[in-house]
Scaffold this active site. Structure first.
Site, PDB file in Angstrom:
ATOM      1  N   GLY A 108     -37.018 -20.487   3.158  1.00  0.00           N
ATOM      2  CA  GLY A 108     -35.987 -21.204   2.411  1.00  0.00           C
ATOM      3  C   GLY A 108     -35.240 -22.192   3.294  1.00  0.00           C
ATOM      4  N   CYS A 109     -34.564 -23.136   2.658  1.00  0.00           N
ATOM      5  CA  CYS A 109     -33.884 -24.208   3.399  1.00  0.00           C
ATOM      6  C   CYS A 109     -32.692 -23.673   4.190  1.00  0.00           C
ATOM      7  CB  CYS A 109     -33.452 -25.309   2.442  1.00  0.00           C
ATOM      8  SG  CYS A 109     -32.572 -24.750   0.981  1.00  0.00           S
ATOM      9  N   TYR A 110     -31.784 -22.987   3.508  1.00  0.00           N
ATOM     10  CA  TYR A 110     -30.635 -22.406   4.204  1.00  0.00           C
ATOM     11  C   TYR A 110     -31.111 -21.419   5.271  1.00  0.00           C
ATOM     12  CZ  TYR A 110     -27.113 -23.920   0.680  1.00  0.00           C
ATOM     13  OH  TYR A 110     -26.258 -24.627  -0.129  1.00  0.00           O
ATOM     14  N   THR A 111     -32.160 -20.652   4.928  1.00  0.00           N
ATOM     15  CA  THR A 111     -32.676 -19.638   5.831  1.00  0.00           C
ATOM     16  C   THR A 111     -33.168 -20.240   7.136  1.00  0.00           C
ATOM     17  OG1 THR A 111     -33.507 -18.664   3.800  1.00  0.00           O
ATOM     18  CG2 THR A 111     -34.105 -17.590   5.844  1.00  0.00           C
ATOM     19  N   THR A 112     -33.927 -21.308   7.021  1.00  0.00           N
ATOM     20  CA  THR A 112     -34.468 -21.946   8.213  1.00  0.00           C
ATOM     21  C   THR A 112     -33.345 -22.325   9.180  1.00  0.00           C
ATOM     22  OG1 THR A 112     -36.396 -22.780   7.015  1.00  0.00           O
ATOM     23  CG2 THR A 112     -35.782 -23.958   9.036  1.00  0.00           C
TER      24      THR A 112
END
Lengths: 344, 344, 344, 344
Positions: free
Chosen positions: B148-152
């Site tokens: 995921g974007c936030y996760t990265t």
């Protein structure tokens, strides 16, 4: 206190009206109606009303049973003309923000909107709600057809100059740009943030309906038969219209004559003014009920370049409606209406 | 040439993938599939493809009959796990951009997404597609779960410091802000231009699903049990994520130790880097596949304030997917991927 | 009529004050002073004043000779304390929008602003202009120190909960984001449109001056010694502050207890309110003088997540100044101040 | 490898050039020069270059001593003509992005720019760098005058139709709107974020210098004497120009004839194309080197409404410069240049 209802309260013009009216010292908002949101609080739909006085949205049909002096109708074209006759019969005065009662010729309306006019009799008695030209008629009107946003800006800039013969009625071009609230409140992919932000484009470039409204009213007021080219564009911002208008200068038109003509027309107006030395921009009008006009002579091409700016939700819709109400009830035109744009 | 298909081509990540792949010298896009727009040209949906090579969108089911090496799956959570097993069985490799194959624990996924995992066997073999930590595994993967974007952004900032014991695993706060394309392409009043422009707000402040993805993967990589508070916000712009992350400094942590740790972790990375002397901002990453990290020591409070920025459609989604593809096929990681943000 | 002057009229807070005061029925603006633009019309500097009543900007020194009841001082830190003593001596009351008279401890001010305080005696008598806590003192004040924008939002959200012991005074994090008008009016490349549009970034992440103002005042009001981490961010929009505040819940704090505490504190306030069921956003406050507060319990992490939103030019500066003036002259707090945000 | 220098590297066109060139496989950037920032890294000025290969900015005078094939000159008008002759004498080829070498008539340049032309001999040999019309001449040029942004859009839309006699050369109006990067990089209050955001306005409405560039080149290419009215507007966004152009239709002009004419002109072009069925918008071009053209017949008024859109930093400046370089060195026109707009 004027007892007021708003019909169609959950679109942007309806909500803007309620915001203005809530701070108007001579108005009591009796009810706000919305077919889609009956029973909801306005604050559930618009976060700015969360802390305002509570008011549950009612079914439009409940209006009939209420004691109301004036109804603002904020319905889409075609729907307004179905409810207005009944409101008038019940003895209420009406300011209609739809296009349904803006046209002198019902058949012109029918051509451009593609629907049969269902209230032609009422339409005949309707007054075109542009205070700069019809203040007297508005005062006693039972039904006011509030002008379109693009239309207001164009009429105010062009009419005095055409009347005075300072520009030609042939070949006029109105190039307009509007913030997105002019398109109304809807879940539409084309109007989603990701699609509009950073974008700019024209839409309906040769048959936008406001063209016909401009032509009919400017021709009527100026006594010249005007056919014009109107091209609207969509700006990535919420509020404001700027029109850049091109017209051929009459052979003897001077810069002074044009300035004098516009000063004569508007120096006594409350909200409409000619700017000197600078051009109007959106910041100078957004948040206020003003329409500001400027111009440049283009000697190389023999063109007059006119600029006309207003806030499409104020002078272009709800603000002008309140101004009309003020006139109808003998109040100062600017009561409850901001004279200074918010700027930032 | 790698023969590639994109499944779910008409969302923002699908379109971004096709834009990147069209300029990739080692890729041939065989087909692009979309349930909603079968038979349409991509240029009818996205104006930037109007002049690109024509390609009609096909029905996802047509993929089965095609000779394809690699499929990028850009479907919503829950839909992806229904089609991926079949693609794998047909001998295709898959990079999945949905959350369906990002979790080590299928039951954690089920808790946070509220749906039963329908492909647990495939999930077990899936590789978490974060090249900074799993390049080797990605190389031979049949199925990559693209993070995921936030996760990265969060994993890249926190993992090395937790592993080195320079910050506490207790009480970490990830305060994130994202451009609106992270919410996908849809006709939704809440995401209409008029509602988002000039606005800023938090959403899902205590149970955003990426929380679980961050916690699982950071805990796995660092060997510390991390429970963190993640609060996402919506920015009035299209692309970019900035996370401001707060963690308690370990008693002996120095500014130099923290910088050394992050330099050690990323100086050899292609796209992820520690900035010195300045803080990351969106302009420095949007349009590139970079993730830029910065930090400040807050001695008064004993906190480390970390900043992590990336373009949610590139390093946060489609760019990282292409980076994973490059690794899977032995190509340079940055082939077809911009190293310099567009800035303006 | 209150006879009023504005000193430092050509910054954003000065212009906003003049806009508000021009529509205030109990105020007569006697003069507006600006060192940089003496002799100019305000409309030459701000296009929204082009149509307003003309008023030439005077030299600050001319104030001395005028009959004025109240002066709003909108000067930068350090300059204000040099002129305020003289105004007080001349018998004028003063509302100072700079940081110069906000601190109880002049030495704390000196630490964070790096300048010697030149009016410590006047500072001792100054009242902190936050009506929710000091209405009584403001009523009779000769000198009001108008609080900072970030500070106002943080104090209002945190104070009642700290006082009630519902959250810990240790480890509080204030993560704030502000529109750019908070940075003032200046020709600065970093604040040019091309650099800010589409960007988002933190600035001064560990030593922003408002940190000290928050700490001093919250500690004083709550009786707890608070040291907090404040990180401001710059939003690509003009107006509005949203603070996302993280605090550790007291062991026995319940959702109901927190809601009750904030309701008790603010249900009788004019502009500050707890929202129920929704979170505050900028749209819900910008254009109004409101401060709206919301919260979420994060049970997984034991954190309270508080949200506090206001318009930095209204409740965060000029609007609060007018609210203070209303109190000083026995007028309704909301006279001339918008209660409903403009929303669009 | 072509050995390249960029002179004036720290304006927006210079930085955009360096971004494009850094990803161009046939180019080696030997040096980047800037009078104001000698000794600094580019990444200290533009955050997107922070992670790029390090390159210290040199003094423009150091160029003389370097072995360079081609210099891109990104200096303001008046400064360029002072350095270009020397570069040519040293055997370097030059692509000049200033207006100094765009005019056939040096005296026309002098009239509109108000400065004496200091390199008339070099100007005579300069080639107008518009590949759609001058690809052959560009191939062998020593000095290319890269066209202006507004100019490029207008010439491409109007020239084929004028040449074919489908529109009148009298009374043409070019109404243009541009993102703010067209105004360059500077600390200017008028271009600060707070002043531009949410605003829209015209500037230089009757004597913008690009008027003369359009008129001279369109007249030359079409063989018709064109005098036109050009009014530029400033959009609150960073990149992109949309021109809405009004021209009188020739009596026998049909929709088909116009479409055929533009197809004939551009179907073989790499970046310039006629759109069918839809109108060009900024999203469809920004981030690409395309110029997209559309039109509508306004039968009611006898006008042709043309639309022409491009990215002012790409096809309007640095992208076109790279396209010219590609032609000068026998490379494919689109090498290193994006064909698909970034859209989001």
């Amino acid at each position: 206190m004027i007892r007021v209802s708003v019909l169609g309260a959950t679109g942007y013009t309806g909500a803007e009206l309620l915001r203005l009216l809530s701070a108007h010292s001579e108005v009591k908002v009796v009810s706000a109606a919305s077919q889609s949101f009956v029973g909801k609080e306005l604050g559930e739909i618009f976060s700015n009303f969360r802390q305002a006085e509570k008011m549950k949205l009612v079914n439009p049909e409940e209006l009939a049973g209420q004691t109301v002096d004036l109804v603002f109708v904020c319905l889409p074209s075609g729907k307004s003309m179905k409810v207005v006759p009944e409101l008038l019969s019940a003895g209420m005065r009406v300011i209609d923000l739809s296009p349904d009662f803006r046209y002198r010729s019902a058949s012109l309306y029918e051509d451009w909107y593609g629907i049969k006019h269902a209230a032609t009799k009422e339409n005949e008695d309707a007054v075109f709600g542009l205070p700069e030209f019809y203040a007297k008629e508005i005062q006693n009107a039972g039904l006011v057809g509030n002008p379109g946003c693009y239309t207001t800006a164009a009429i105010l800039a062009l009419t005095p100059l055409l009347k005075a013969g300072l520009i030609s009625e042939k070949g006029i071009i109105v190039d307009g740009a509007s913030g997105i609230t002019g398109a109304g409140r809807k879940a539409d992919l084309d109007h989603s943030f990701a699609e509009v932000w950073g974008n700019f484009k024209a839409y309906n470039p040769v048959r936008h309906r406001h063209t016909s409204e401009m032509e009919e009213e400017i021709s009527y007021l100026s006594g010249k038969q005007v056919t014009l080219q109107f091209t609207p564009h969509l700006l990535p911002l919420n509020r404001g219209i700027l029109e850049t208008i091109y017209a051929d200068l009459a052979p003897d038109a001077t810069e002074k004559a044009i300035a004098d003509c516009l000063h004569d027309a508007y120096d006594d107006a409350v909200f409409t003014h000619l700017l000197a030395g600078v051009l109007p921009d959106l910041k100078g009008v957004v948040g206020s009920n003003n329409c500001l006009i400027g111009f440049e002579m283009a000697e190389r091409t023999g063109k007059l370049v006119l600029f006309s700016a207003l806030d499409n939700l104020l002078k272009g819709a709800s603000g002008q409606a309140v101004q009309n109400m003020n006139i109808m009830y003998g109040l100062p035109q600017d009561m409850g209406l901001p004279l200074i744009a918010s700027y930032l």
